[in-house]
Design an enzyme around this catalytic site. Structure first.
Site, PDB file in Angstrom:
ATOM      1  N   ALA A  37      45.530   2.503 102.362  1.00 43.52           N
ATOM      2  CA  ALA A  37      44.444   3.413 101.995  1.00 43.52           C
ATOM      3  C   ALA A  37      44.831   4.795 102.508  1.00 43.52           C
ATOM      4  O   ALA A  37      45.629   4.924 103.440  1.00 43.52           O
ATOM      5  CB  ALA A  37      43.150   2.940 102.629  1.00 43.52           C
TER       6      ALA A  37
ATOM      7  N   GLY B  86      46.023  -1.365 102.865  1.00 43.92           N
ATOM      8  CA  GLY B  86      45.356  -1.568 101.574  1.00 43.92           C
ATOM      9  C   GLY B  86      46.340  -1.868 100.451  1.00 43.92           C
ATOM     10  O   GLY B  86      45.973  -2.505  99.457  1.00 43.92           O
TER      11      GLY B  86
ATOM     12  N   GLU C  26      47.018  -5.453 100.713  1.00 49.22           N
ATOM     13  CA  GLU C  26      45.777  -6.133 100.306  1.00 49.22           C
ATOM     14  C   GLU C  26      45.595  -6.087  98.783  1.00 49.22           C
ATOM     15  O   GLU C  26      45.164  -7.064  98.171  1.00 49.22           O
ATOM     16  CB  GLU C  26      44.586  -5.485 101.023  1.00 49.22           C
ATOM     17  CG  GLU C  26      44.621  -5.760 102.530  1.00 49.22           C
ATOM     18  CD  GLU C  26      43.649  -4.912 103.322  1.00 49.22           C
ATOM     19  OE1 GLU C  26      43.647  -3.669 103.135  1.00 49.22           O
ATOM     20  OE2 GLU C  26      42.883  -5.471 104.117  1.00 49.22           O
TER      21      GLU C  26
ATOM     22  N   GLU D 105      47.055  -1.429 110.223  1.00 49.83           N
ATOM     23  CA  GLU D 105      45.817  -0.708 110.526  1.00 49.83           C
ATOM     24  C   GLU D 105      45.542  -0.633 112.019  1.00 49.83           C
ATOM     25  O   GLU D 105      44.940   0.318 112.500  1.00 49.83           O
ATOM     26  CB  GLU D 105      44.622  -1.379 109.821  1.00 49.83           C
ATOM     27  CG  GLU D 105      44.603  -1.211 108.311  1.00 49.83           C
ATOM     28  CD  GLU D 105      45.297  -2.347 107.566  1.00 49.83           C
ATOM     29  OE1 GLU D 105      46.191  -2.996 108.155  1.00 49.83           O
ATOM     30  OE2 GLU D 105      44.947  -2.560 106.395  1.00 49.83           O
TER      31      GLU D 105
END
Ligand code: DAK
Length: 258
Positions: free
Chosen positions: A65, A109, A112, A132
């Protein structure tokens, strides 16, 4: 919709979606996720699309992200905006098969997103990770949940707690990816897999996708019953007759999604 952060192309019966924020290693921001969801929904509706491929660049599928976008957010912002929930739900609702073609980094992300696809084909340069924890946060799109189901508790803990990256060989060994291919062949191999899927009855591939997904949501007994009932239902299709007759008549099946 004109896209700025992705490039979408229909190749035969496969919708190919390329994440395209090269300056940020395809970091996922709101615009990219919104465009991705729009393209996926369009592919779901497009009768020409029978399989979907999501890919990035040679250097990065997606490096996570967008940290710059997230850095100033407060808890209230993240919680009240329900950041990424809509995108995650939209991707989960796509019923056509989705393959992730991963080269380079698939982190946070990005890892993911790859795991949200139905399977992952990666190049020998791929690096997966949930770093993260280095940013003082946890994964928020399945990095603790899907990863644990796919590779087991020990490796999921290792990846999430140390933030280390996993290379392609390890990813294949532990079942995170279905195949590793040489970097130069990533797109030809992935598009060939997509073409194979596109040859099948879309009714059957949709049902098979639903069945495998159900295996992650329910008990074995319920999952087996769900599989059996859908299997029974497929005998109501013309494609079942065509598939079995084609085998008996020693010819290729011509599925018509009926
Ligand atoms: N976000 C924003 N920009 C990024 C980025 C990212 N994740 N990753 C890379 N970039 C940018 C860099 O800032 C740099 O930009 P400039 O400085 O040139 O402007 C450019 O991409 C090239 O990156 P590097 O110069 O760092 O390239 P290197 O080859 O040296 O290193 C790297 C590549 C991938 C190892 C490194 O860039 C890196 O460590 N990137 C960050 C990886 C990371 O920590 N990813 C996890 C992000 S957190 C949520 C759900 C999910 C999430 C959040 C919320 N909710 C449901 C609420 C997910 C969170 C994450 O993914």
């Amino acid at each position: 919709m004109a896209y700025e952060t992705i490039v979408v192309e229909l190749v035969d019966h496969t919708t190919l979606i390329k994440l395209n924020r090269p300056d940020a290693l395809n970091a996922l921001n709101e615009q990219l996720l919104s465009e991705l969801c729009d393209a996926l929904q369009a592919a779901q509706k497009n009768s020409k699309t029978r399989c979907i491929v999501i890919t990035g660049s040679e250097k990065a599928f997606a490096a996570g992200a967008d940290i710059k976008m997230m850095s100033t957010k407060s808890f209230v912002d993240a919680y009240m905006e329900d950041m990424f929930t809509e995108a995650s739900d939209t991707i989960a609702r796509i019923r056509k098969p989705i393959i992730a073609a991963v080269s380079g980094y698939a982190l946070g992300g990005g890892c993911e997103l790859a795991m949200m696809c139905d399977f992952i084909i990666c190049s020998d340069t791929a690096k997966f990770g949930q770093p993260e924890i280095n940013l003082g946060v946890s994964p928020g799109l399945g990095g603790t949940q899907r990863l644990a189901r796919f590779v087991g508790k020990s490796k999921a803990m290792d990846m999430n707690l140390t933030g280390r990256f996993m290379d392609a060989e390890e990813a294949e060994r532990c079942g995170l990816v279905s195949r590793v291919v040489p970097s130069k062949k990533l797109m030809t191999e992935t598009m060939a897999a997509a073409s194979k899927i596109a040859e099948k009855s879309l009714i059957t591939s949709t049902a098979v996708k639903e069945m495998v997904h159900r295996s992650f949501e329910t008990t074995l007994k319920e999952g087996l019953l769900f599989e059996r009932r859908l299997f029974h239902a497929l005998f109501a299709t013309e494609d079942q007759k065509e598939g079995m007759n084609a085998f008996i008549e020693k010819r290729e099946a011509q599925f018509r999604d009926k």
